[in-house]
Scaffold this motif. Structure first.
Motif: not given
Length: 631
Positions: A371, A35, A38-39, A425, A42, A226, A368, A422
């Motif tokens: 997600v 988690a 992934e934050c 995505k 970006y 994320s 990666e 989301n």
């Protein structure tokens, strides 16, 4: 003065709390694997040290607002005789805990079906991303294994799904202790790094999170998407409530899961602050390279397997509930523990989950990339829960419209942005759970609508009980020895299979039982309410039996008939014959269904598990009579 709890009671409470820790929090418990990483992905590398505080603030307050504020404080209080979950919410939203069968395919039912279908998408992706994220720890131990990680993960998943037929009794006992060790490990690693950079506690300030979003408007949606990864599994608090109870789930969260998770996230952030130029994996970099990192990877894989197991068994339970409520075709259900009816195994569902999970692991290749497919299903279910909870507040709790609307609006203020964040995505993989959900919605809606249409056109027009007595007493009908049990879809009419039998054979058994199995809008039905027996007329030898089951129970007609005999009905179980209608669906009629639904229902009906098998009856005592139906 209150008396102290007995040792047995204390031990039982501790056991339930430990069990909740292992089953309920497996999914959310493995989120630190990916988690926060992934934050930070970006954010530009030069802003990792400054942005990590904002990311941590978003994660912390997402947990507080969603897990604690929404689910623990409110949603988990909406229990249906102690049970939770999406279908419990449906029965409560209808405003009746105790009697009516869920009927129709109206807007509220369709909304719940959307939520249930999205959970299936989550059931495919959760095992994949949990195991893949854990196995990726091997990359930090030996970079040459990077290309083999997807295949190792697929092998672990194949083994996990292959042993599902054994049930959770044998391995369930280690879930709680294993996850206790996991959360202690998470917290311990976090404290170790927080002591080296205590300034990380500034992330408790919610303004840091909002400032991060405003400073990076182009990445705001991706950042929130994320953050959702940190609260995946929150729905499990409600879904598994019947297994452990709200209080024990809350204790497991406040005493173990929440502290362990927050300390670990803040520990990862502290390490980033202490090593701003290091862009390696935020979780596995918390321990030194070599043997410690390998041990952490192996422990992470074990935790991921537990998280996957919880989601798999939860999907089995949802499917059985959908079958019982008439939203899903009958499937084969194996009972893996004679002492616990809730421990079940559905071969077809297990196979589909296995194929789906292995497919996404091999096609995406890394957590990666995976997600990108994760989050839409989770946040979509959260939105559905908030909307359905409004009807529970109004119809069950009798709240005023403005009060219910205000509370649910507060929930949606958090849910909707998380869901919207989301949507970007979708093209990168989010389409996968959406396609799964859309297919399941089509199946469930079609099955329910088809059953309702058949009942409306055929079973609702059966002859009355008085007319049945005239038939049974007619001198044109020969009464023969034995017991005939006719399965009646309508608990007030006469089953067509009986009329066909009398018309063709001109005989009727000396004891006739019209048996209707009814699913109530409750998880389970007590023994006192299980069965209703009454004689139709007097001296005709015809009895009506209405058996009631909850949506988390599976009927056992053979056992039920023993109770019918004990209730005074002169049945001879060894000589009893069970009569069923076998629907043969023909398309081309004038029903209100779409043409594609007619064809789909015909396929589902042909492939559904026969009623005789679903009711667990002796195969040598069954007679099926064909019933052509044109839709």
């Amino acid at each position: 003065m209150s008396t102290p709890a007995s040792p047995t009671g204390t031990a039982a409470k501790a056991g339930l709390t430990l069990g909740a820790l292992g089953v309920v929090f497996g999914d959310i418990g493995t989120s630190p694997l990916y988690a926060l990483r992934e934050c930070l992905n970006y954010l530009p590398p030069v802003e990792r040290a400054t942005g990590v505080l904002g990311a941590l603030s978003l994660v912390f307050w997402a947990m507080v607002l969603v897990v604690i504020g929404k689910y623990l404080c409110f949603v988990t209080r909406a229990d249906n005789r102690g049970e939770g979950g999406i279908f419990a919410l449906l029965s409560l939203a209808h405003g009746d805990r105790t009697g009516k069968i869920i009927g129709g395919t109206g807007a509220l039912s369709l909304l719940i079906l959307v939520g249930a279908a999205l959970l299936y998408g989550d059931g495919v992706i959760t095992p994949a991303i949990s195991v893949l994220g854990a196995v990726e720890g091997l990359n930090t131990f030996d970079p040459s294994l990077a290309g083999k990680v997807p295949f190792i993960s697929a092998f672990i998943l194949a083994g996990l799904f292959a042993v599902q037929f054994k049930g959770t009794k044998a391995i369930g006992g280690i879930f709680g202790p294993a996850m206790l060790v996991w959360f202690i490990l998470l917290g311990g690693l976090g404290v170790w790094h927080i002591l080296g950079a205590p300034q990380v506690v500034a992330a408790l300030n919610p303004l840091l999170g909002t400032r991060l979003l405003f400073d990076h408007p182009s990445e705001a949606a991706a950042l929130l998407g994320s953050v959702v990864l940190a609260i995946t599994g929150a729905e499990a608090l409600y879904a598994d409530m019947g297994h452990f109870g709200r209080k024990h789930i809350a204790r497991a969260w406040y005493f173990f899961a929440f502290p362990g998770l927050i300390l670990n996230y803040f520990g990862q952030g502290a390490r980033v602050l202490a090593n701003p130029g290091d862009t390696s994996h935020t979780f596995f970099a918390m321990v030194p390279e070599g043997t410690p990192r390998l041990i952490l990877t192996l422990v992470s894989i074990g935790a991921a397997i537990i998280a996957s197991q919880a989601m798999i068994t939860g999907t089995f339970s949802i499917t059985r509930q959908a079958i019982q409520l008439g939203f899903f075709p009958r499937l084969k259900i194996n009972y893996t523990n004679p002492d616990q009816s809730g421990q079940i195994y559905l071969p077809l569902v297990n196979t589909m989950l296995a194929l789906g999970s292995i497919y996404v692991v091999l096609s995406f290749g890394s957590s990666e990339k995976l997600v990108a497919a994760y989050g839409i299903a989770v946040t979509g279910t959260m939105v559905v829960t908030s909307l359905a909870f409004f009807f529970v507040l109004r119809r069950q709790w009798k709240w005023a419209a403005w009060q219910a609307g205000l509370l649910c609006a507060l929930f949606l203020v958090v849910d909707v942005p998380l869901f919207a964040s989301n949507l970007h995505k979708f093209a990168d993989g989010g389409w996968f759970p959406v396609i799964i959900a859309a297919g399941l919605i089509a199946v469930m809606h079609t099955w329910k609508r088809g059953k309702d249409e058949i009942f409306r056109r055929i079973y609702a027009n059966e002859i009355t009980e008085d007319e049945l007595c005239n038939v049974a007493g007619s001198h044109h009908i020969v009464r023969v020895r034995g017991t005939a049990v006719f399965m009646a879809g309508n608990p007030t009419g006469t089953p067509l299979v009986l009329l066909h039998h009398v018309k063709a054979n001109k005989v009727l058994h000396e004891t006739v039982v019209l048996l209707s199995v009814v699913t109530e809008e409750v998880p389970s039905v007590g023994d006192a309410e299980r069965m209703e027996v009454r004689e139709i007329g007097h001296g005709y030898g015809v009895w009506r039996v209405i058996a009631r089951y909850g949506y988390m129970e599976t009927p056992d007609v053979a056992a039920l008939m023993e109770r019918v005999g004990a209730a005074g009905v002169p049945v001879k179980l060894n000589e009893a014959t069970y009569y069923f209608n076998r629907e043969m669906v023909i398309t081309g009629g004038e029903s209100r269904m779409f043409e594609w639904q007619k064809h789909l229902y015909s396929v589902l009906s042909r492939n559904a598990r026969p009623v005789r098998d679903y009711y667990r009856l002796p195969p040598m005592q069954i007679i099926e009579v064909g019933l052509p139906i044109q839709l």
